[in-house]
Design an enzyme around this catalytic site. Structure first.
Site, PDB file in Angstrom:
ATOM      1  N   GLU A   1      -1.377   0.594  -5.572  1.00 36.26           N
ATOM      2  CA  GLU A   1      -1.147  -0.569  -4.719  1.00 36.26           C
ATOM      3  C   GLU A   1      -1.300  -1.910  -5.454  1.00 36.26           C
ATOM      4  O   GLU A   1      -2.430  -2.312  -5.778  1.00 36.26           O
ATOM      5  CB  GLU A   1      -2.152  -0.538  -3.580  1.00 36.26           C
TER       6      GLU A   1
ATOM      7  N   HIS B   1       0.844  -1.209   0.000  1.00 37.53           N
ATOM      8  CA  HIS B   1       0.000   0.000   0.000  1.00 37.53           C
ATOM      9  C   HIS B   1       0.883   1.266   0.000  1.00 37.53           C
ATOM     10  O   HIS B   1       0.809   2.072   0.944  1.00 37.53           O
ATOM     11  CB  HIS B   1      -0.871  -0.033   1.266  1.00 37.53           C
TER      12      HIS B   1
HETATM   13  O1  TA6 Z   1      -6.341   0.964  -0.502  1.00 40.13           O
HETATM   14  C1  TA6 Z   1      -7.439   1.791  -0.393  1.00 40.13           C
HETATM   15  C2  TA6 Z   1      -8.054   1.608   0.987  1.00 40.13           C
HETATM   16  O2  TA6 Z   1      -8.578   0.315   1.141  1.00 40.13           O
HETATM   17  C3  TA6 Z   1      -9.112   2.695   1.169  1.00 40.13           C
HETATM   18  O3  TA6 Z   1     -10.420   2.154   1.096  1.00 40.13           O
HETATM   19  C4  TA6 Z   1      -8.765   3.285   2.546  1.00 40.13           C
HETATM   20  O4  TA6 Z   1      -9.404   2.565   3.557  1.00 40.13           O
HETATM   21  C5  TA6 Z   1      -7.246   3.109   2.545  1.00 40.13           C
HETATM   22  O5  TA6 Z   1      -7.065   1.804   2.027  1.00 40.13           O
HETATM   23  C6  TA6 Z   1      -6.561   3.354   3.863  1.00 40.13           C
HETATM   24  O6  TA6 Z   1      -6.892   2.344   4.766  1.00 40.13           O
HETATM   25  P1  TA6 Z   1      -6.334   2.487   6.290  1.00 40.13           P
HETATM   26  O7  TA6 Z   1      -6.885   1.302   7.014  1.00 40.13           O
HETATM   27  O8  TA6 Z   1      -4.832   2.474   6.202  1.00 40.13           O
HETATM   28  O9  TA6 Z   1      -6.839   3.815   6.780  1.00 40.13           O
END
Ligand code: TA6
Length: 301
Positions: free
Chosen positions: A273, A171
């Protein structure tokens, strides 16, 4: 982790100028990897690359100024490891999003170095606590390689006697000068699953950030690039072990709802990601291995 444990890591896995371990100001154990082409810092808590800086470039990754560095809390920025689930747990929605890898202390497995390439491998295995929320025996390893690029390889081995299902993602929060002045390239023609609107479509041309963005793309090739006109640089992303990429920017309202993220920090980042999401979950048979791979390289235009 104590200073004595840090000293033992340096003795066993450190290398003058190339690999060093320290207790960061946040109290987390951090590894610094330095080769002639660039450097990176990795928190052993979460096995999270926090910074990556190629020689001749500014920072490639974004780290929120409001990130919490507290046990049980994910670090906001760098490259969180979403594992062994991506997004909300399918079995228990009260569990933390994106799994427990990013809030676990990983162990140092090995290190190697030369002037051109520095490598660190971290490991995580099941515990009674992990089995209570993820009922499998596993061995996960993350290999981080700094050379003329930054490469991450996340290998999961099913160490149990039953098939294991998992979802996962790197991520990365990429630093940009202004999110509204970038173009994400090489996604043209990709199938798109938009998690904001609920719509499916086919991508036409470059992806631009003009509002809250949370989409799963299925690109025709395992490559994307972030063209940052303001910084006059392109960040190349090559990936393997999945066919999909998530593109995320929280934009204004979501940013205001995140306590560990500045209200205006959405302008300085974009996440691209490589992910095996709920659309493409993995099933590993006993003894099977799977590796998710991502290579990042910054180039001046
Ligand atoms: O990758 C996108 C995502 O799944 C979004 O929906 C948002 O939730 C982001 O990840 C960040 O997630 P986090 O749990 O790190 O706040």
């Amino acid at each position: 982790m104590t200073q004595h444990e840090i000293d033992k890591l340096n003795k066993r896995f450190g290398a003058k100028v190339r690999i060093g371990f320290r207790l960061d100001s946040c109290g987390f154990p951090v590894a610094a990897l330095v080769c002639k082409y660039g450097s990176a810092e990795i928190s052993l808590y979460g096995a999270q690359v926090m910074t990556y800086r190629p020689v001749g470039h500014g920072p490639v990754l974004f780290l929120s100024k409001k990130s919490e560095f507290a046990e049980g809390k994910p670090i906001r920025g760098g490259i969180p490891i979403c594992w062994p689930w991506f997004g909300k747990s399918k079995t228990d929605s009260s569990l933390p999003s994106h799994g427990f890898a990013r809030t676990s202390l990983w162990q140092v497995v090995s290190s190697s170095y030369s002037d051109e390439v520095v490598e660190l491998t971290l490991g995580l295995v099941d515990t009674p606590e992990s089995k209570a929320i993820f009922p499998y025996a596993f061995a996960a390893q993350l290999r981080i390689t700094v050379s003329q690029s930054l490469k991450l390889q996340l290998t999961t081995r099913n160490a149990g006697i039953a098939p294991m299902s998992l979802t996962e993602a790197f991520h990365p929060y990429f630093r940009v000068m202004r999110a509204t002045n970038i173009a994400i390239q090489d996604l043209d023609g990709a199938k798109v699953d938009d998690r904001v609107t609920g719509e499916q479509s086919i991508q036409q041309g470059e992806v631009r950030i003009t509002g809250e963005t949370d989409r799963i793309y299925f690109p025709k090739q395992a490559h994307a690039a972030i063209a940052d006109a303001s910084l006059n640089r392109t960040i190349d992303i090559v990936f393997n072990g999945t066919k999909s990429l998530v593109v995320w920017n929280p934009w204004i309202e979501k940013s205001q709802q995140m306590p560990d993220f500045g209200d205006d920090e959405y302008t300085q980042m974009v996440c691209v990601e490589p992910a095996n999401t709920d659309l493409t979950p993995l099933t590993l048979k006993p003894g099977d291995r799977h590796t998710l791979e991502m290579t990042i390289q910054a180039k001046l235009n």
